[in-house]
Write a protein that holds these residues in place. Structure first.
Motif, PDB file in Angstrom:
ATOM      1  N   GLY A  53       1.116  -1.043  -0.318  1.00 23.35           N
ATOM      2  CA  GLY A  53       0.079  -0.026   0.443  1.00 23.35           C
ATOM      3  C   GLY A  53       0.901   1.113  -0.475  1.00 23.35           C
ATOM      4  N   LYS A  54       2.543   0.969   0.070  1.00 27.31           N
ATOM      5  CA  LYS A  54       2.801   2.687   0.177  1.00 27.31           C
ATOM      6  C   LYS A  54       3.982   2.830  -0.978  1.00 27.31           C
ATOM      7  CE  LYS A  54       2.755   1.366   5.066  1.00 27.31           C
ATOM      8  NZ  LYS A  54       3.903   0.703   5.754  1.00 27.31           N
ATOM      9  N   SER A  55       4.690   1.275  -1.589  1.00 23.65           N
ATOM     10  CA  SER A  55       5.908   1.971  -2.563  1.00 23.65           C
ATOM     11  C   SER A  55       4.997   1.156  -3.944  1.00 23.65           C
ATOM     12  CB  SER A  55       6.753   0.353  -2.078  1.00 23.65           C
ATOM     13  OG  SER A  55       6.977   1.096  -0.954  1.00 23.65           O
ATOM     14  N   SER A  56       6.186   1.028  -4.033  1.00 25.76           N
ATOM     15  CA  SER A  56       5.976   0.074  -6.086  1.00 25.76           C
ATOM     16  C   SER A  56       7.112  -0.785  -6.157  1.00 25.76           C
ATOM     17  CB  SER A  56       6.309   1.379  -6.714  1.00 25.76           C
ATOM     18  OG  SER A  56       5.455   2.729  -7.066  1.00 25.76           O
ATOM     19  N   ILE A  57       6.945  -1.986  -7.243  1.00 24.28           N
ATOM     20  CA  ILE A  57       7.726  -2.855  -7.858  1.00 24.28           C
ATOM     21  C   ILE A  57       8.118  -1.317  -9.534  1.00 24.28           C
ATOM     22  CG2 ILE A  57       7.881  -4.479  -9.963  1.00 24.28           C
ATOM     23  CD1 ILE A  57       6.626  -6.069  -7.485  1.00 24.28           C
ATOM     24  N   TYR A  58       9.527  -1.271  -9.401  1.00 26.38           N
ATOM     25  CA  TYR A  58      10.449  -0.592 -10.373  1.00 26.38           C
ATOM     26  C   TYR A  58      10.197  -2.103 -11.584  1.00 26.38           C
ATOM     27  CZ  TYR A  58      10.049   3.402  -8.409  1.00 26.38           C
ATOM     28  OH  TYR A  58       9.589   5.157  -8.092  1.00 26.38           O
ATOM     29  N   TRP A  59      10.204  -1.974 -12.390  1.00 29.48           N
ATOM     30  CA  TRP A  59      10.027  -3.075 -13.662  1.00 29.48           C
ATOM     31  C   TRP A  59      11.798  -2.515 -14.015  1.00 29.48           C
ATOM     32  CZ3 TRP A  59       7.890  -7.167 -12.676  1.00 29.48           C
ATOM     33  CH2 TRP A  59       7.424  -7.343 -12.286  1.00 29.48           C
ATOM     34  N   TYR A 110      15.302  -4.687  -2.880  1.00 26.78           N
ATOM     35  CA  TYR A 110      15.277  -3.620  -2.641  1.00 26.78           C
ATOM     36  C   TYR A 110      16.063  -2.043  -3.158  1.00 26.78           C
ATOM     37  CZ  TYR A 110      12.815  -7.053   0.881  1.00 26.78           C
ATOM     38  OH  TYR A 110      12.723  -8.017   1.246  1.00 26.78           O
ATOM     39  N   LEU A 111      14.670  -0.873  -3.182  1.00 26.21           N
ATOM     40  CA  LEU A 111      15.113   0.329  -3.994  1.00 26.21           C
ATOM     41  C   LEU A 111      14.949   1.655  -2.933  1.00 26.21           C
ATOM     42  CD1 LEU A 111      16.239   1.512  -6.154  1.00 26.21           C
ATOM     43  CD2 LEU A 111      13.859   1.769  -7.102  1.00 26.21           C
ATOM     44  N   GLN A 112      15.816   2.062  -2.108  1.00 23.88           N
ATOM     45  CA  GLN A 112      15.558   3.479  -1.524  1.00 23.88           C
ATOM     46  C   GLN A 112      14.653   4.530  -2.229  1.00 23.88           C
ATOM     47  OE1 GLN A 112      15.592   3.112   1.916  1.00 23.88           O
ATOM     48  NE2 GLN A 112      16.813   0.574   2.048  1.00 23.88           N
ATOM     49  N   GLU A 113      14.192   5.189  -1.555  1.00 22.96           N
ATOM     50  CA  GLU A 113      13.669   6.131  -2.088  1.00 22.96           C
ATOM     51  C   GLU A 113      14.518   7.347  -2.780  1.00 22.96           C
ATOM     52  OE1 GLU A 113       9.909   8.737  -3.582  1.00 22.96           O
ATOM     53  OE2 GLU A 113       9.980   6.216  -2.148  1.00 22.96           O
TER      54      GLU A 113
END
Length: 142
Positions: A53-59, A110-113
């Motif tokens: 509910g807060k993040s995304s998957i970056y493809w 994982y990817l930091q904002e």
């Protein structure tokens, strides 16, 4: 905030990912009765509670992060043979990002904002098309 980065294997463009996502969930019987996109994986992210509910998957498509999809939630799935899976339930919206080169890897990262590529404001926005931006990113010029 953190996000996931995932390879989109066998997909050569954001447009192909858009068309492919409609077919794939039906192959698995992953019908959640709503207009969502489902990605099934063997393992549940350890930090799923921080992502839902807060993040995304970056493809990553063709060696470049090209878009992202908001993560709605995670669901557990067990097949007829008793194997457990994690269904990542995502918004159907694909949000194009500024292309960012990314080397191949297995699983997800994982990817930091602060490290996430920004969204493109619109199709062909700015100085050129997403395709041109992807090529400039590949050349290290963006």
């Amino acid at each position: 905030m953190i996000h996931l980065v995932k390879l989109s294997v066998g997909v050569s463009s954001v447009e192909e990912l858009e068309s492919y996502r409609d077919q794939r969930a039906h192959w698995w019987g992953a019908d959640y009765g709503e207009d969502v996109h489902v990605h099934r994986t063997r393992m549940t992210p350890r930090r799923a509670g921080e992502l839902a509910g807060k993040s995304s998957i970056y493809w990553v498509i063709g060696g470049v992060i090209g878009c992202r999809q908001p993560i709605l939630r995670f669901e557990q799935y067990v097949d007829d043979e008793g194997k457990s899976y994690c269904d990542i339930i995502m918004s159907r919206d694909l949000v194009r990002t500024v292309p960012y080169p990314k080397r191949p890897f297995q699983g997800w990262r994982y990817l930091q904002e602060k490290d996430a590529p920004p969204d493109l404001a619109g199709e062909g926005d700015g100085d050129g098309s997403p395709e041109l931006a992807a090529e400039l990113a590949r050349l290290g010029l963006l």
